[in-house]
Design an enzyme around this catalytic site. Structure first.
Site, short mmCIF file in Angstrom:
data_model
loop_
_atom_site.label_atom_id
_atom_site.label_comp_id
_atom_site.label_asym_id
_atom_site.label_seq_id
_atom_site.Cartn_x
_atom_site.Cartn_y
_atom_site.Cartn_z
N LYS A 1 0.85 -1.20 0.00
CA LYS A 1 0.00 0.00 0.00
C LYS A 1 0.88 1.24 0.00
O LYS A 1 1.56 1.53 0.99
CB LYS A 1 -0.88 0.04 1.25
CG LYS A 1 -1.84 1.22 1.22
CD LYS A 1 -2.27 1.67 2.60
CE LYS A 1 -1.66 2.96 3.05
NZ LYS A 1 -1.84 4.13 2.19
N GLY B 1 3.54 4.29 13.13
CA GLY B 1 4.31 3.06 13.34
C GLY B 1 3.90 2.36 14.62
O GLY B 1 3.79 1.13 14.67
N GLU C 1 10.37 1.60 10.23
CA GLU C 1 11.32 2.68 9.93
C GLU C 1 10.56 3.98 10.11
O GLU C 1 9.62 4.24 9.37
CB GLU C 1 11.81 2.58 8.47
CG GLU C 1 12.58 1.33 8.15
CD GLU C 1 14.00 1.35 8.68
OE1 GLU C 1 14.45 2.42 9.14
OE2 GLU C 1 14.63 0.29 8.66
N CYS D 1 13.47 11.65 6.14
CA CYS D 1 13.62 11.15 7.52
C CYS D 1 15.02 11.49 8.03
O CYS D 1 15.23 11.63 9.22
CB CYS D 1 13.36 9.66 7.57
SG CYS D 1 14.30 8.74 6.35
N GLU E 1 9.95 16.53 15.05
CA GLU E 1 10.18 16.41 13.60
C GLU E 1 9.22 17.35 12.86
O GLU E 1 8.00 17.20 12.94
CB GLU E 1 9.95 14.97 13.15
CG GLU E 1 10.37 14.74 11.72
CD GLU E 1 10.09 13.32 11.21
OE1 GLU E 1 9.02 12.78 11.53
OE2 GLU E 1 10.94 12.78 10.49
P1 NAD Z 1 2.51 8.42 7.85
O1 NAD Z 1 2.82 7.69 9.09
O2 NAD Z 1 1.45 9.46 7.88
O3 NAD Z 1 2.08 7.40 6.70
C1 NAD Z 1 2.90 6.33 6.29
C2 NAD Z 1 2.03 5.26 5.68
O4 NAD Z 1 1.19 4.72 6.71
C3 NAD Z 1 1.08 5.76 4.59
O5 NAD Z 1 0.99 4.80 3.57
C4 NAD Z 1 -0.24 5.89 5.32
O6 NAD Z 1 -1.35 5.78 4.49
C5 NAD Z 1 -0.15 4.71 6.28
N1 NAD Z 1 -1.03 4.81 7.45
C6 NAD Z 1 -1.59 5.91 7.99
N2 NAD Z 1 -2.37 5.57 9.05
C7 NAD Z 1 -2.29 4.23 9.17
C8 NAD Z 1 -2.86 3.29 10.07
N3 NAD Z 1 -3.67 3.66 11.05
N4 NAD Z 1 -2.54 1.99 9.92
C9 NAD Z 1 -1.69 1.59 8.94
N5 NAD Z 1 -1.15 2.43 8.04
C10 NAD Z 1 -1.44 3.74 8.16
O7 NAD Z 1 3.89 9.02 7.32
P2 NAD Z 1 4.13 9.94 6.04
O8 NAD Z 1 3.60 11.29 6.31
O9 NAD Z 1 3.67 9.23 4.81
O10 NAD Z 1 5.73 9.97 6.00
C11 NAD Z 1 6.49 10.84 6.75
C12 NAD Z 1 7.11 10.15 7.94
O11 NAD Z 1 7.83 9.00 7.50
C13 NAD Z 1 8.13 11.01 8.66
O12 NAD Z 1 7.97 10.85 10.04
C14 NAD Z 1 9.47 10.44 8.21
O13 NAD Z 1 10.53 10.66 9.08
C15 NAD Z 1 9.13 8.99 8.09
N6 NAD Z 1 10.07 8.30 7.21
C16 NAD Z 1 10.96 7.44 7.78
C17 NAD Z 1 11.90 6.79 6.99
C18 NAD Z 1 12.89 5.83 7.61
O14 NAD Z 1 13.45 5.01 6.86
N7 NAD Z 1 13.18 5.88 8.89
C19 NAD Z 1 11.93 7.03 5.62
C20 NAD Z 1 11.01 7.92 5.08
C21 NAD Z 1 10.07 8.53 5.88
#
Ligand code: NAD
Length: 519
Positions: A194, A252, A269, A303, A405
């Protein structure tokens, strides 16, 4: 936010017959199919929201269930395909990604906003990762070790985990899906993936490449939609043995709870608040270039973004002045224009969040806004999500802008009096992804490398720029102990089986027979 998105989806359904915008589909069991619910989400260009890139299925739990059923059906065939054969298919996918790199790059800039050069880097990372995973098909090494009994042989092999759910964010819309998908496939797993709702087309392109390369039906299944429905169903689906998630620390945690309920493997991650330490002996010009790239590349939406710059007092003024000068020179605009340095941020929610943090920095924290801080709304900026590169100085480590962040083009310069204090500040956040030091002193460099509690460390380079053959991930609030990329990712997507072969022709009991009593 969810309400707003739901309203948009409804609006989309109502108007979908009036324009020529392409309607994309889910990929389930080797077929491109609409969502069972029939709704769609619009994918719009963050640099110009009048530009609708396509409409993607607003999928339901039933779509996820169908995708999981397809993955289950395909599992035996795929896991029993020899790993070198699986790898040949992945290698072909790599060739297709290479062939169409330019188109994928343009698609990515259009849907995500990052400038073309960086989007090209994102696609290249997916290519690198695909070739690297394909190479593992002829390795996937296990090991042998001496058994403690005579005439007994001991070895360990990797086995696929089973059905995997992959949930990805929008900031690296092709690289991150590839980091999960390709190792999962070479290990013999089948998957349901997804992508983030803001960036489905880059994952769609990746899956199309897999289809063309000959990945058999059901081995890879794509389901687009919101996290609260599709993501939540994937996280809690009883047949998915492993969930690999990249995104915010908050989401997460939700995913981890759902996995704990049913004892599923969970690899996370998550967020970062990464620091560059600049010592008084540093090459300041080089450090400023690193800080500009680390803080404002991808509009700060990495990130690993360098969102804290911990600078020795002796070079603080010089560094800050040069940084502000360089930040002001950056051209903000549509990432498709090759002259642009900093593209838009991803969506209206991101603008709201980043502007709120800029307000907190200035009015609650009491930091000095040295440059930037404005949303750009006029002329060419009128239909996109643009924010000026922003530098805060006189920041103290406890301020919210130095702790939380922000995920936008905002960085904080924090003065420090010594290396040990700088390391303490660097470690003094809830995250532990990446850190860096600029110094000419090898002793200081190694001391900082050893003492910063992060998964990644750079010397004389910014906190960003991972390579696919090294493990990637973080400590504390950034992760839960796993590492993607490198051969370490194989430990996520395979499980060890220990095998003992007793060729003695008699019963031999470990720990009991063939032992001399002590004394
Ligand atoms: P997000 O947590 O909003 O969404 C990530 C994914 O999770 C999306 O596909 C979203 O639809 C899904 N999601 C949302 N709610 C959910 C739920 N209740 N259950 C399951 N899935 C759900 O994050 P974002 O805004 O897409 O990305 C930004 C974040 O990602 C930042 O915090 C960034 O630091 C982090 N990030 C981390 C890494 C790493 O490798 N450590 C890499 C890239 C981004």
């Amino acid at each position: 936010m969810v309400q707003a998105k739901k309203a948009l989806a409804k609006k989309t359904r109502a108007t979908s017959t009036k324009t020529q915008t392409e309607n994309y589909k889910n990929y389930i069991g080797g077929k491109w199919v609409p969502s069972r619910g029939g709704d769609r989400i619009e994918n719009r260009n963050p640099a110009d929201t009048r530009d609708i890139i396509g409409r993607f299925p607003l999928s339901t739990e039933a779509d996820v269930d169908a995708a999981v059923a397809a993955a289950a059906e395909a599992f035996d065939g795929w896991r029993l395909t020899p790993a070198p054969r699986r790898a040949e298919i992945l290698f072909r996918a790599g060739e297709i990604l290479m062939r169409d790199k330019e188109k994928y790059t343009r698609d990515m800039t259009r849907e995500m906003g990052k400038v073309l050069k960086e989007a090209g880097g994102d696609v290249q990372e997916a290519i690198d990762c695909t070739y690297y995973a394909a190479g593992e098909g002829r390795r996937l090494h296990g090991f042998t070790t001496p058994a403690e009994m005579p005439d007994k042989f001991a070895m360990c092999v990797r086995q696929p985990v089973g059905l995997c759910g992959l949930i990805t964010p929008w900031n690296f819309p092709m690289a991150i899906p590839s980091w999960k998908l390709m190792p999962a496939l070479v290990c013999g797993n089948t998957v349901v993936i997804k992508p983030a709702e803001d960036t489905p087309i880059s994952t769609y392109n990746l899956i199309k490449a897999c289809e063309e390369a000959g990945v058999p039906p059901g081995v890879v299944n794509l389901v687009t939609g919101y996290g609260e429905t599709v993501g939540a169903r994937i996280s809690s689906h009883p047949s998915l043995r492993l969930i690999s998630f990249t995104g915010s620390t908050e989401t997460g945690r939700t995913v981890a709870y759902a996995c704990a309920e049913r004892n599923a493997i969970c690899s996370l991650e998550m967020g970062g608040k990464n620091a560059i330490i600049v010592m008084d002996d540093a090459d300041v010009d080089n450090a400023v270039e690193g800080a500009v790239w680390g803080a404002f590349g991808t509009s700060g939406q990495r990130c690993t973004a360098s969102s804290r710059l911990i600078v020795h007092k002796k070079v603080y003024k010089k560094f800050s002045a040069k940084l502000v000068e360089r930040a002001q020179q950056l051209r903000v605009g549509n990432g498709a224009d090759p002259k642009v340095d900093v593209g838009p941020v991803i969506n209206a929610d991101a603008v709201e969040k980043i502007m709120r943090y800029i307000d907190i920095g200035e009015n609650e924290d009491g930091a000095t806004r040295a440059c930037g801080g404005n949303q750009l709304k006029k002329g060419d900026y009128a239909h996109g999500y643009f924010i000026e590169p922003t530098v805060f100085t006189d920041v103290t480590p406890d301020m919210r802008i130095a702790q939380e962040e922000i995920f936008g083009p905002v960085t904080s310069v924090i003065p420090t009096k010594s290396l040990d204090e700088a390391i303490e500040i660097a470690n003094g956040v809830r995250y532990g992804l990446s850190a860096a030091i600029y110094t000419q002193d090898v002793n200081r460099a190694f001391h900082a490398m050893n003492e910063t509690y992060t998964g990644i460390f750079y010397i004389n380079s910014a906190t960003i720029g991972a390579e696919v053959h090294l493990p990637f991930g973080g400590t504390k609030g950034t992760g839960n102990g796993h590492r993607e990329a490198g051969t370490q990712v194989l430990d996520i997507f395979s499980e060890w089986k220990s095998i003992y072969v007793d060729y003695s022709g008699k019963l031999q009991r470990a720990q009991i027979d063939n032992k001399k009593a002590i004394g």
